[in-house]
Design an enzyme around this catalytic site. Sequence first.
Site, PDB file in Angstrom:
ATOM      1  N   ASP A  45     -19.743 -62.800   8.151  1.00  0.00           N
ATOM      2  CA  ASP A  45     -19.103 -62.077   8.262  1.00  0.00           C
ATOM      3  C   ASP A  45     -18.562 -61.397   6.630  1.00  0.00           C
ATOM      4  O   ASP A  45     -17.709 -62.385   6.384  1.00  0.00           O
ATOM      5  CB  ASP A  45     -18.275 -62.794   9.608  1.00  0.00           C
ATOM      6  N   GLU A 104     -48.283 -73.399 -10.252  1.00  0.00           N
ATOM      7  CA  GLU A 104     -47.443 -72.831  -9.367  1.00  0.00           C
ATOM      8  C   GLU A 104     -45.703 -73.248 -10.310  1.00  0.00           C
ATOM      9  O   GLU A 104     -45.041 -71.986 -10.670  1.00  0.00           O
ATOM     10  CB  GLU A 104     -46.569 -74.022  -8.801  1.00  0.00           C
TER      11      GLU A 104
END
Length: 735
Positions: A532, A612
Amino acid sequence: MAIEVKDHLFSLSTNNSLYQMKIDEYGVLNHTWYGAKTSMDMSYIEDYPEISFSANLWDTERSRLYSLNDRLLEYPGGGISDFRLPALSVSVRDGSCALDLRYHSYEVTDNKYELSGLPASFEGKGKVQTLKITMKDTVYDIYVDLLYGVFEEENIITRAVIIRNLTFFPLRIHKVMSACLDLPDNEYEVIHFHGRHAMERMMERTSVDHGAFSIGSRRGQSSHQHNPGLILARKNTTEVSGDAYGMLLVYSGSFLAEVEKDQLDQLRAAIGLGTEHFEWTVLPGEKFTAPEAILSFTEAGLGQLSRQYHEFIREHVIRSEFVHKKRPILINNWEATYFDFDGKKLLEIAETAHDLGIDLFVLDDGWFGNRHDDDSSLGDWMVNEEKLRMPLKQLVDRIHAMDMQFGIWIEPEMISEKSNLHHEHPEWVLRSPNRYPARSRYQLVLDMANPEVIDHLENVFAHLIEENGIDYIKWDMNRSISDFYSPSLSPVQQGEMLHRYMLGVYDLADRLTSRFPDVLFEGCAGGGGRFDAGMLHYFPQYWCSDDTDAHNRCFIQYGTSFFYPISATGSHVSAVPNHQSGRVTSLRTRAVVAMAGTFGYELDLSALDEKEKEEVIRQIADYRRKQELICEGDYYRLTDPNTQNVCAWSFVSKDKRKVLVQAVVFEHRPNAKKPHVVLQGLEENGWYRRKADGKLFSGNALMKAGIFLPNELGTDMGYQIEFERIEKKESITMN
Ligand code: GLA
């Protein structure tokens, strides 16, 4: 001038909006307008016939035409004939709860007001004016200061409320909204963001019907379940057009947001502190300050509203020096090891991370006390050398020697029963007298309303940072508050406990971030349970969700983006099958989604194969190249993943030269047209070169017809498409 006061009319103008209030003949402050700019006194819209069962103010003589229950009011007090939801409810010594606020005075200043002890927006660069309108009760010396911060360029109006008790008796506040907005019609829908742990901020758009609709949190944290903000949008408002209002609370504790459609089909929307278990006593001569709410309006759709919030939060809410700095790309060991690690394993991960080009190693939960699982040691913030097999300083030094930064996880507000701290200070735990507290993840909550606890925590964490040379802190909070009793407060103050808890959290965050401005803080509350504007004031980034699944993250990050900037959104590539969903997505897709945030990895990098690893090296280089565009550019939502097979978004540089589209196609559809995305925010008459193949597109074509994405086999396929605007267009023929 952003603020004009004339003939009892207050007009607050931003570039594209007008907010107006008028004091009428009885001293009542009417809210006459908020919306598109007009050039007149809008009070004529308050034209009411006699409405039965709407009571009339005593001092209107015997007129039956004037009722507080009909009018658009700026800040309605309860108990005096407005039967709609009040913004402020109080009671006084004799037990009466009437509050009849009338205009007293006003003041305009060329700066931004501050709210003591609370996070709030600040002036920053640019111009801001403050309007303070003081209202006073007709009988008692109860004063209410309504504060307005007018950010002209940003199209933002902030609001806050201060209640001053100048009577000789205590005043009790039962409800206080930070902002209330009365609108003359009801043709709106409410957009809000609900969810749960690991599935935060799911966007929901719902009609406004007669009666009241509310969202909120009673958990002492803004919560995973509801985010403290809402949007009112016209029914035909889309991403790119139509009216939209935002109301966002700068607060991280229990809150309430309400929308009421009244008998005259008018709308009242309000946002503020939660009312459940809230009662605040303001002693004579004292005041109460309610948190700030950030309001914004646009006629240009939801995307524009979001960009107004993004810009404002970056420039005027996040106070950290890191806000415009390139954030380090991090590796976090949580999903790599959980509690099962020692120093050797951590160094192995860090070494691989370093080889791949990562900047920051973050040691997550499990490094302190006797913590081998989540059942112990919160509160004992001493390193477990036996587990690490080395002092923390040694681990930090070795990682610094690799030329990497070192970060560490803490959970300051919590305490385990199995901890020395609990043994030494059982009185620091939130619990009701004679009752056992509820455990959640086995843990209990510290009494952050107790200043002694805050002092203790400041010392402990300042020592941790200083002694070990910590560069980054992940501040977590892993449970909701359920035992609403602070042993440090008197029985009559118990209704203040939840808000005092938050004031304690803000105090600690303020002390630590001010003392260590060079330390990067990332907020976390079991993922995004306290994502928030309050926490973002102190922490420039916030872990968005514990759900790291790329598919689910599309929805979580989509919802998060309505109010919060991408540069504040923590997002990582994790392992597959994903630990939360079991889903397997490609490394490419995981990176595309994680790049829409502060990028990092959260998996055992040493377990990756060579191919990867090469891909990770490329991803890191790729992110670095795009980081500025992603974190500082304008953000556009290009699709709605709830209704479309594609989740796509884009970043456009302020000069509209650079464009990055990122997209995930959820499923391959056989024998179907290719997925399709229409761009936004480009130079209409400009020409853009697609980086991958050099093909030229006109800005208007990209924004009218859009582009196609591949229709590859597979699910959750991630793509990035870059465009660059070119200077010359004479040589371009229409072929
Ligand atoms: C929370 C956080 C995670 C991790 C764990 C550690 O769930 O959101 O990222 O730090 O706590 O216990």
